[in-house]
Design an enzyme around this catalytic site. Structure first.
Site, PDB file in Angstrom:
ATOM      1  N   LYS A  98       0.830  -1.212   0.000  1.00  0.00           N
ATOM      2  CA  LYS A  98       0.000   0.000   0.000  1.00  0.00           C
ATOM      3  C   LYS A  98       0.869   1.269   0.000  1.00  0.00           C
ATOM      4  O   LYS A  98       2.081   1.199   0.128  1.00  0.00           O
ATOM      5  CB  LYS A  98      -0.940  -0.015   1.202  1.00  0.00           C
TER       6      LYS A  98
HETATM    7  C1  PLP Z   1      -5.335  -4.638   0.701  1.00  0.00           C
HETATM    8  C2  PLP Z   1      -6.793  -4.484   0.670  1.00  0.00           C
HETATM    9  C3  PLP Z   1      -7.610  -4.860   1.741  1.00  0.00           C
HETATM   10  C4  PLP Z   1      -7.096  -5.647   2.904  1.00  0.00           C
HETATM   11  O1  PLP Z   1      -6.090  -4.998   3.604  1.00  0.00           O
HETATM   12  P1  PLP Z   1      -5.277  -5.835   4.701  1.00  0.00           P
HETATM   13  O2  PLP Z   1      -4.636  -4.757   5.521  1.00  0.00           O
HETATM   14  O3  PLP Z   1      -4.296  -6.676   3.964  1.00  0.00           O
HETATM   15  O4  PLP Z   1      -6.247  -6.635   5.484  1.00  0.00           O
HETATM   16  C5  PLP Z   1      -8.959  -4.570   1.684  1.00  0.00           C
HETATM   17  N1  PLP Z   1      -9.497  -3.945   0.626  1.00  0.00           N
HETATM   18  C6  PLP Z   1      -8.752  -3.591  -0.437  1.00  0.00           C
HETATM   19  C7  PLP Z   1      -9.407  -2.873  -1.583  1.00  0.00           C
HETATM   20  C8  PLP Z   1      -7.382  -3.870  -0.463  1.00  0.00           C
HETATM   21  O5  PLP Z   1      -6.640  -3.540  -1.539  1.00  0.00           O
END
Ligand code: PLP
Length: 386
Positions: free
Chosen positions: A184
């Protein structure tokens, strides 16, 4: 051709990040404590939300956000199929049923008219995803929430820096859920956050994040003296450790400069790919700021002799890693079988899902890396043009 593989979604880590982690490590307090609290305050200030609760993941954030609204078995939550499976999985974890609404074929964002079509007497929540960092049509979605008496929870996993009419993504409804996973825009290796303006929601989530123990349970071993703690609800193990919070706080210092770097890469990609057999991402909607999480092309399959998956293989052979965000959830075996979904039930999501390809966009890319991506994409799209 490049001599080594360019990994898709590589995080940007610095010596300063390492020093921040080491300082917390050396402090002796590595679990959830003062650094997690400082990160929550920082994030609340940044987004303008009244409360921020740090958690172990965005999946946990979505799960607890829904529980805090009193979601029950039989309830329905409307979301987009163009998302990571965690979005819909969290709806199931909370005991509700995910109901997909089709998307705008070009942006992949959930369409308000399609949401309205899917509303039933059991609908409780609308859960849009700001896909790739592009803000959803919040004005229209909020109007639907108001008209039908529905709660809004935003999946902001791609949208840390996203603004809509000057207001931060995640602050429009009851709760906004963020991710600090490795790929992210800001990473704590793993981590999540719920922001909300509702004190009751914040307190419920904080309690449920640590087994359902009274909210300040982490203080029980601090120098404030021994305190008894009591379990008040059935909670989970979703707390966010200080070592991770130290990394998040350090990464936060570079959030804006990293965004500027990704914007510059984005402009180079736009210019390079505009006349190839593909669609480049549309410009951000007026009045919004795009978080530039994913740079996605939509391949013009009618003008190419290869499929999207073959395109990715060809990129890989040129030492460039690509991604797919996403294979539409209604095409996954689990969702297909559990809910009896057919590909044509969501024609726009199907179309988008077959064509989308994400290119490397990390702020850590060098100018030479960007040139390599451009060369490889141009080569594949030219070679396999009909
Ligand atoms: C990465 C992601 C998640 C989940 O995030 P985590 O922190 O890995 O649980 C949820 N929604 C979207 C759109 C994502 O890209």
């Amino acid at each position: 051709m490049r001599d080594h593989f360019l990994v898709f979604g590589a995080p940007v880590l610095t010596e300063e990040d390492l020093e921040a982690v080491l300082a917390t490590f050396r402090s002796g307090w590595i679990g959830t404590g003062p650094k997690a609290a400082e990160w929550e305050q920082t994030f609340a200030r940044y987004t303008g939300a009244k409360h921020a609760v740090s958690l172990s993941s965005c999946t946990a954030a979505l799960h607890l956000a829904m529980l805090s609204l009193g979601i029950q078995p039989g309830d329905e939550v409307i979301t987009t199929p163009m998302t990571f499976c965690a979005t819909a999985n969290a709806i199931l974890h909370a005991g509700a049923r995910p109901v997909f609404a089709d998307v705008d074929p070009r942006t992949g964002l959930i369409q308000p008219a399609e949401i309205e079509r899917r509303i039933t007497p059991r609908t409780r929540v609308i859960l849009p995803v700001h896909l790739a960092g592009r803000a959803c049509s919040m004005r229209e979605i909020l109007a639907l929430c108001e008209a039908w008496g529905l709660a809004l929870i935003e999946d902001c996993a791609h949208a840390i820096e996203t603004l809509y009419e000057g207001q931060h993504a995640g602050t429009f409804g009851r709760a906004g859920c963020f991710s600090f996973y490795v790929t992210k825009n800001l990473t704590a290796i793993e981590g999540g956050m719920v922001i909300t303006n509702d004190q009751d929601i914040a307190e419920q989530i904080q309690t449920r994040a640590l087994h359902g123990l009274t909210a300040d349970a982490w203080k029980r071993f601090s120098d404030a003296g021994f305190k008894h703690y009591e379990m008040v609800s059935l909670g989970y193990k979703y707390n966010f450790p200080d070592v991770h919070a130290a990394l998040a706080l350090s990464q936060f210092k570079r959030l804006e400069t990293n965004l500027q770097r990704r914007e510059a890469i984005w402009r180079r990609y736009d210019a390079a790919f505009a006349n190839l057999p593909c669609l480049i991402p549309p410009p951000p909607e007026p009045g919004t700021r795009h978080a530039r999480h994913l740079y996605t092309l939509l391949l013009d399959l009618d003008a190419l002799t290869i499929s999207r998956d073959r395109f990715l293989d060809e990129l890989h052979q040129r030492n460039i890693g690509g991604g797919v965000h996403y294979l539409s959830l209604h095409l996954h075996r689990y969702y297909r079988e559990q809910f009896g979904l057919r590909p044509q039930d969501y024609p726009h999501a199907l179309w988008h899902s077959d064509r989308t390809v994400s290119l490397p966009l990390s702020a850590g890319l060098t100018e030479a890396d960007v040139a390599d991506v451009i060369e490889a994409v141009t080569d594949v799209l030219t070679r396999f043009k009909r």
